[in-house]
Motif scaffolding. Structure first.
Motif, PDB file in Angstrom:
ATOM      1  N   GLY A  54       0.671  -1.248  -0.003  1.00 14.32           N
ATOM      2  CA  GLY A  54       0.011  -0.020  -0.146  1.00 14.32           C
ATOM      3  C   GLY A  54       0.795   1.165   0.022  1.00 14.32           C
ATOM      4  N   GLY A  55       2.298   1.019   0.285  1.00 13.63           N
ATOM      5  CA  GLY A  55       3.071   2.287   0.299  1.00 13.63           C
ATOM      6  C   GLY A  55       3.090   2.798   1.194  1.00 13.63           C
ATOM      7  N   PRO A  56       4.078   3.922   1.572  1.00 15.81           N
ATOM      8  CA  PRO A  56       4.418   4.760   2.532  1.00 15.81           C
ATOM      9  C   PRO A  56       3.269   5.335   3.342  1.00 15.81           C
ATOM     10  N   GLN A  57       2.306   5.812   2.769  1.00 17.85           N
ATOM     11  CA  GLN A  57       0.996   6.497   3.247  1.00 17.85           C
ATOM     12  C   GLN A  57       0.331   5.582   4.026  1.00 17.85           C
ATOM     13  N   VAL A  58       0.482   4.256   3.852  1.00 16.02           N
ATOM     14  CA  VAL A  58      -0.605   3.200   4.422  1.00 16.02           C
ATOM     15  C   VAL A  58       0.195   2.349   5.435  1.00 16.02           C
ATOM     16  N   GLN A  59       1.468   2.506   5.379  1.00 16.68           N
ATOM     17  CA  GLN A  59       2.370   1.588   6.153  1.00 16.68           C
ATOM     18  C   GLN A  59       2.455   2.041   7.740  1.00 16.68           C
ATOM     19  N   ALA A 307      -9.634   5.159  -2.998  1.00 19.63           N
ATOM     20  CA  ALA A 307     -10.171   6.514  -3.119  1.00 19.63           C
ATOM     21  C   ALA A 307      -9.169   7.199  -4.354  1.00 19.63           C
ATOM     22  N   PRO A 308      -9.447   8.639  -4.843  1.00 24.50           N
ATOM     23  CA  PRO A 308      -8.580   8.898  -5.893  1.00 24.50           C
ATOM     24  C   PRO A 308      -6.999   8.731  -5.628  1.00 24.50           C
ATOM     25  N   ASP A 309      -6.604   9.361  -4.431  1.00 26.40           N
ATOM     26  CA  ASP A 309      -5.139   9.115  -3.818  1.00 26.40           C
ATOM     27  C   ASP A 309      -4.854   7.807  -3.373  1.00 26.40           C
ATOM     28  N   ARG A 310      -5.795   6.893  -3.535  1.00 28.15           N
ATOM     29  CA  ARG A 310      -5.255   5.489  -3.011  1.00 28.15           C
ATOM     30  C   ARG A 310      -4.798   5.498  -1.472  1.00 28.15           C
ATOM     31  N   ARG A 311      -5.252   6.486  -0.525  1.00 26.75           N
ATOM     32  CA  ARG A 311      -5.417   6.425   0.717  1.00 26.75           C
ATOM     33  C   ARG A 311      -6.614   6.128   1.204  1.00 26.75           C
ATOM     34  N   PRO A 312      -6.700   5.441   2.450  1.00 26.10           N
ATOM     35  CA  PRO A 312      -8.186   5.159   3.097  1.00 26.10           C
ATOM     36  C   PRO A 312      -8.659   6.338   3.261  1.00 26.10           C
ATOM     37  N   VAL A 313     -10.060   6.358   3.308  1.00 31.21           N
ATOM     38  CA  VAL A 313     -10.796   7.605   3.830  1.00 31.21           C
ATOM     39  C   VAL A 313     -11.448   7.352   5.170  1.00 31.21           C
ATOM     40  N   TYR A 314     -11.288   7.838   6.395  1.00 32.12           N
ATOM     41  CA  TYR A 314     -11.823   7.857   7.573  1.00 32.12           C
ATOM     42  C   TYR A 314     -12.402   9.130   8.260  1.00 32.12           C
ATOM     43  N   GLY A 315     -13.486   9.382   8.621  1.00 33.05           N
ATOM     44  CA  GLY A 315     -13.951  10.673   8.824  1.00 33.05           C
ATOM     45  C   GLY A 315     -15.468  11.195   8.293  1.00 33.05           C
ATOM     46  N   ARG A 316     -15.758  12.130   9.176  1.00 35.55           N
ATOM     47  CA  ARG A 316     -17.116  12.751   8.911  1.00 35.55           C
ATOM     48  C   ARG A 316     -17.010  13.434   7.335  1.00 35.55           C
ATOM     49  N   ASP A 317     -18.065  13.543   6.763  1.00 36.12           N
ATOM     50  CA  ASP A 317     -18.248  14.100   5.534  1.00 36.12           C
ATOM     51  C   ASP A 317     -18.284  15.714   5.752  1.00 36.12           C
ATOM     52  N   SER A 318     -17.682  16.441   4.815  1.00 36.18           N
ATOM     53  CA  SER A 318     -17.523  17.842   4.974  1.00 36.18           C
ATOM     54  C   SER A 318     -18.759  18.402   4.885  1.00 36.18           C
ATOM     55  N   ALA A 319     -19.651  18.056   3.976  1.00 37.92           N
ATOM     56  CA  ALA A 319     -20.928  18.750   3.792  1.00 37.92           C
ATOM     57  C   ALA A 319     -22.037  18.113   4.843  1.00 37.92           C
ATOM     58  N   GLN A 320     -21.928  16.823   5.127  1.00 41.36           N
ATOM     59  CA  GLN A 320     -23.087  16.301   5.895  1.00 41.36           C
ATOM     60  C   GLN A 320     -22.090  15.502   7.165  1.00 41.36           C
ATOM     61  N   PRO A 321     -22.062  16.171   8.145  1.00 44.38           N
ATOM     62  CA  PRO A 321     -21.349  15.705   9.289  1.00 44.38           C
ATOM     63  C   PRO A 321     -21.638  14.530  10.105  1.00 44.38           C
ATOM     64  N   HIS A 322     -23.113  14.431   9.722  1.00 46.46           N
ATOM     65  CA  HIS A 322     -23.593  12.987  10.198  1.00 46.46           C
ATOM     66  C   HIS A 322     -23.424  11.863   9.549  1.00 46.46           C
TER      67      HIS A 322
END
Length: 382
Positions: A54-59, A307-322
């Motif tokens: 997965g590379g250095p960003q996932v390591q 995801a487009p940059d091949r990093r995982p996505v964890y967190g609340r959506d910017s437009a819909q925080p719920h």
């Protein structure tokens, strides 16, 4: 209508691991569209834990997960989930710069490598063809018992009062001042926060909830189980091409799992292997070793979602925080599951991160990063 604090869409490794971490603190429901959880990507893994994958960003996520998988808390599992194996990245003479760049990419990470040449490479792979003269050993690599890990997370989730609905496909969800109103094929329910852990279906789930998709793209990976007429040590390392065109792993009984390392764009579906991908995999193996192939015993395919940059996505959506993203975990979602679940739970519950992940920058995986980036295909990113 049943009320929950959190509803997680997806019961694979992502949803099960996050559910197990948040269930002690909230009323949680996991919605799984299949009759059995883990049917898709989780159930089709080649089952190894490799720090550099997965590379250095996932390591950092993989490295933090290693101790949690090796020595889990006694209330989670009686034994660990990893069995030592090692990995060997191989190449030809012209791949020396590729090997050097690979080592350099992980400089300062703590991942241990050993550069090998000539006879030291051949000694580790019986029948290796003479052109493959470069090696890079990654001794920390281990087999991972995916089924046992997934089952342990589901048991912990249930033990802490979590509810699971199988065969419950999301139909629609809308949010108002009373929270989320969720319609599924198994009935209706409500919650304060909705979690998208739907893997290949992550963007589709977002659309059904009125949330803008992030460009999480499913890519198909093919695996073949071969029986060969050669004495292949069952404990031989996972063998990988430095240029990323194949990997294979012995499983005993003169059999191995082989992949052409393909990444074909696919709609979310019950993936099936293409005959061309199987033929390519076999051709690439035959260029590496002189093992006569006796039979193709099994073949399958799974979807790895990026995801487009091949990093995982964890967190609340910017437009819909719920609405909480827990997706885009590519082919590394299983080996990073313990760390990812701890990070996701801390963000979801607004708790301090657990000690095991306290040094990891969770912001690197936030969905907020996409508001500053052009949308590109995951197949062409990184």
């Amino acid at each position: 209508m049943t009320d929950f604090d959190i509803i997680i869409i997806g019961g694979g490794m992502a949803g099960a691991s996050l559910g197990a971490e948040v269930a002690p603190h909230a009323r949680v429901l996991i919605l799984e569209m299949e009759d059995v959880a883990g049917y898709h990507a989780t159930g089709r893994s080649v089952s190894f834990w490799e720090e550099s994958y997965g590379g250095p960003q996932v390591q950092p996520l993989t490295s933090a997960s290693g101790p949690l998988l090796t020595t889990p808390d006694p209330d989670f599992a009686d034994t660990g989930f990893l069995t030592p194996r090692g990995a060997l990245h191989i190449g030809r003479a012209e791949d020396r710069a590729v090997r050097d760049d690979f080592i350099r990419a992980f400089s300062g990470s703590g991942v241990r490598f050993e550069a090998l040449e000539g006879i030291d490479v051949a000694r580790r792979i019986p029948g290796l063809r003479s052109a493959w003269t470069l090696g890079l050993a990654e001794p920390s690599t281990a087999d991972i018992d995916v089924a046992a890990l997934h089952a342990a997370y589901l048991r912990r989730f249930a033990r802490h009062g979590g509810t699971m609905w199988n065969a419950a496909r999301l139909i629609a969800a809308r949010h108002d001042t009373q929270g989320w109103h969720v319609e599924t094929t198994a009935g209706s329910c409500r919650c304060a926060t909705l979690v998208d852990a739907a893997g290949a279906w992550a963007d589709d789930v977002a659309r059904l909830c009125g949330v803008a998709p992030l460009g999480i793209a499913p890519l198909q990976r093919t695996v073949v189980q071969l029986r060969v007429d050669a004495n292949v040590p069952a404990d031989m390392p996972v063998v990988m091409d430095l240029n990323g065109s194949f990997y294979f792993k012995p499983i005993g009984g003169r059999c191995l799992w082989l992949s052409p390392h393909d990444e074909e764009p696919s709609p979310p579906c019950d993936a099936a292997p293409e005959e061309l991908a199987v033929a390519i995999a076999i051709d690439r193996l035959e260029q590496v070793v002189d093992w006569p192939i006796v039979a193709v015993e099994r073949k399958w395919a799974g979807l790895r979602s990026f995801a487009p940059d091949r990093r995982p996505v964890y967190g609340r959506d910017s437009a819909q925080p719920h609405f909480f993203w827990f997706a885009g975990q590519g082919g590394f979602g299983i080996q990073t599951a313990p760390a990812a679940a701890l990070i996701g739970a801390a963000l979801l519950l607004d708790h301090a991160p657990a000690a095991a992940v306290s040094t990891i920058d969770a912001e690197a995986y936030s969905p907020r990063r996409f508001h500053a980036l052009p949308l590109v295909s995951a197949a062409n990113a990184g």
